[in-house]
Design a protein around this motif. Structure first.
Motif, PDB file in Angstrom:
ATOM      1  N   LYS A   1      85.698  48.782  18.647  1.00 56.05           N
ATOM      2  CA  LYS A   1      84.809  48.046  17.369  1.00 56.05           C
ATOM      3  C   LYS A   1      83.432  48.145  17.709  1.00 56.05           C
ATOM      4  O   LYS A   1      82.657  48.675  16.778  1.00 56.05           O
ATOM      5  CB  LYS A   1      85.259  46.880  17.128  1.00 56.05           C
ATOM      6  N   ASN A   2      83.129  47.890  18.895  1.00 63.52           N
ATOM      7  CA  ASN A   2      81.295  47.754  19.271  1.00 63.52           C
ATOM      8  C   ASN A   2      80.821  49.001  19.418  1.00 63.52           C
ATOM      9  O   ASN A   2      79.817  49.510  18.692  1.00 63.52           O
ATOM     10  CB  ASN A   2      81.098  46.837  20.533  1.00 63.52           C
ATOM     11  N   PHE A   3      81.577  50.101  19.947  1.00 64.84           N
ATOM     12  CA  PHE A   3      81.233  51.384  20.040  1.00 64.84           C
ATOM     13  C   PHE A   3      81.097  52.051  18.647  1.00 64.84           C
ATOM     14  O   PHE A   3      79.991  52.699  18.329  1.00 64.84           O
ATOM     15  CB  PHE A   3      82.183  52.186  20.874  1.00 64.84           C
ATOM     16  N   GLU A   4      82.037  51.776  17.541  1.00 62.63           N
ATOM     17  CA  GLU A   4      81.939  52.458  16.632  1.00 62.63           C
ATOM     18  C   GLU A   4      81.078  51.767  15.434  1.00 62.63           C
ATOM     19  O   GLU A   4      80.531  52.438  14.593  1.00 62.63           O
ATOM     20  CB  GLU A   4      83.036  52.012  15.593  1.00 62.63           C
ATOM     21  N   GLU A   5      80.129  50.493  15.855  1.00 61.44           N
ATOM     22  CA  GLU A   5      79.116  50.067  15.325  1.00 61.44           C
ATOM     23  C   GLU A   5      77.914  50.711  15.718  1.00 61.44           C
ATOM     24  O   GLU A   5      76.814  50.246  15.340  1.00 61.44           O
ATOM     25  CB  GLU A   5      79.302  48.543  15.454  1.00 61.44           C
ATOM     26  N   SER A   6      77.887  51.359  16.988  1.00 64.73           N
ATOM     27  CA  SER A   6      76.797  51.861  17.351  1.00 64.73           C
ATOM     28  C   SER A   6      76.368  53.346  16.986  1.00 64.73           C
ATOM     29  O   SER A   6      77.454  53.920  16.409  1.00 64.73           O
ATOM     30  CB  SER A   6      76.717  51.908  19.107  1.00 64.73           C
ATOM     31  N   LEU A   7      75.296  53.852  17.626  1.00 62.28           N
ATOM     32  CA  LEU A   7      74.968  55.427  17.132  1.00 62.28           C
ATOM     33  C   LEU A   7      75.262  55.950  18.505  1.00 62.28           C
ATOM     34  O   LEU A   7      74.990  57.439  18.230  1.00 62.28           O
ATOM     35  CB  LEU A   7      73.621  55.272  16.796  1.00 62.28           C
ATOM     36  N   CYS A   8      75.959  55.623  19.499  1.00 64.43           N
ATOM     37  CA  CYS A   8      76.373  56.474  20.779  1.00 64.43           C
ATOM     38  C   CYS A   8      77.240  57.522  20.347  1.00 64.43           C
ATOM     39  O   CYS A   8      78.354  57.122  19.565  1.00 64.43           O
ATOM     40  CB  CYS A   8      76.809  55.490  21.763  1.00 64.43           C
ATOM     41  N   PRO A   9      77.059  58.636  20.864  1.00 66.82           N
ATOM     42  CA  PRO A   9      78.067  59.971  20.374  1.00 66.82           C
ATOM     43  C   PRO A   9      79.283  59.642  21.215  1.00 66.82           C
ATOM     44  O   PRO A   9      80.358  60.286  20.788  1.00 66.82           O
ATOM     45  CB  PRO A   9      77.217  61.128  20.755  1.00 66.82           C
ATOM     46  N   LYS A  10      79.451  59.109  22.159  1.00 68.60           N
ATOM     47  CA  LYS A  10      80.594  59.104  23.216  1.00 68.60           C
ATOM     48  C   LYS A  10      80.893  57.475  23.627  1.00 68.60           C
ATOM     49  O   LYS A  10      79.831  56.775  23.747  1.00 68.60           O
ATOM     50  CB  LYS A  10      80.620  59.907  24.282  1.00 68.60           C
TER      51      LYS A  10
END
Length: 131
Positions: free
Chosen positions: A27-36
């Motif tokens: 969930k936190n990853f999806e809220e970020s702009l990180c590609p991977k």
């Protein structure tokens, strides 16, 4: 920092998570702009800043209002198209008078919608100027 990113990463870190931990991480990853996900996890583990996506609620409000107004204008436009088609099939003056009265109502609704659009745009512009 740029040189550090160019270095090959040849060390592995194996990490086990339970389902809840993985859901939180994802969930936190999806809220970020990180590609991977690996980039996101690396930034967190190394305590580096993570850029998060942000939502502009005023833009969300604008979009909701514009979608509502677009739907209303589409309905009015459809009614006007149907009225014009009916006009082409009229053969008696009495039918034409009924159409004119109906058209006036649709025209008033259209102008009210246009005024609502103008007011919404004016209000949003004033809010934007104040921020």
């Amino acid at each position: 920092m740029m040189e550090e990113e160019k270095k090959n990463r040849n060390r592995w870190l194996h990490l086990r998570l339970n389902e809840e931990e993985f859901k939180i991480l994802n969930k936190n990853f999806e809220e970020s702009l990180c590609p991977k996900l690996s980039d996101f996890a690396r930034l967190n583990l190394l305590k580096r800043p993570v850029i998060l996506k942000t939502r502009d609620t005023s833009l969300d409000d604008l979009m909701a209002e514009l979608i509502k107004l677009r739907t209303e204008l589409n309905s009015i436009g459809n009614n006007l198209n149907q009225a014009v088609k009916k006009l082409h099939t009229l053969s008696q003056i009495s039918e034409f008078k009924v159409w004119i009265l109906s058209f006036e109502t649709d025209k008033k609704m259209l102008f009210n919608s246009i005024d609502a659009i103008k007011n919404t745009i004016q209000n949003l512009a004033e809010k934007w100027l104040q921020s």
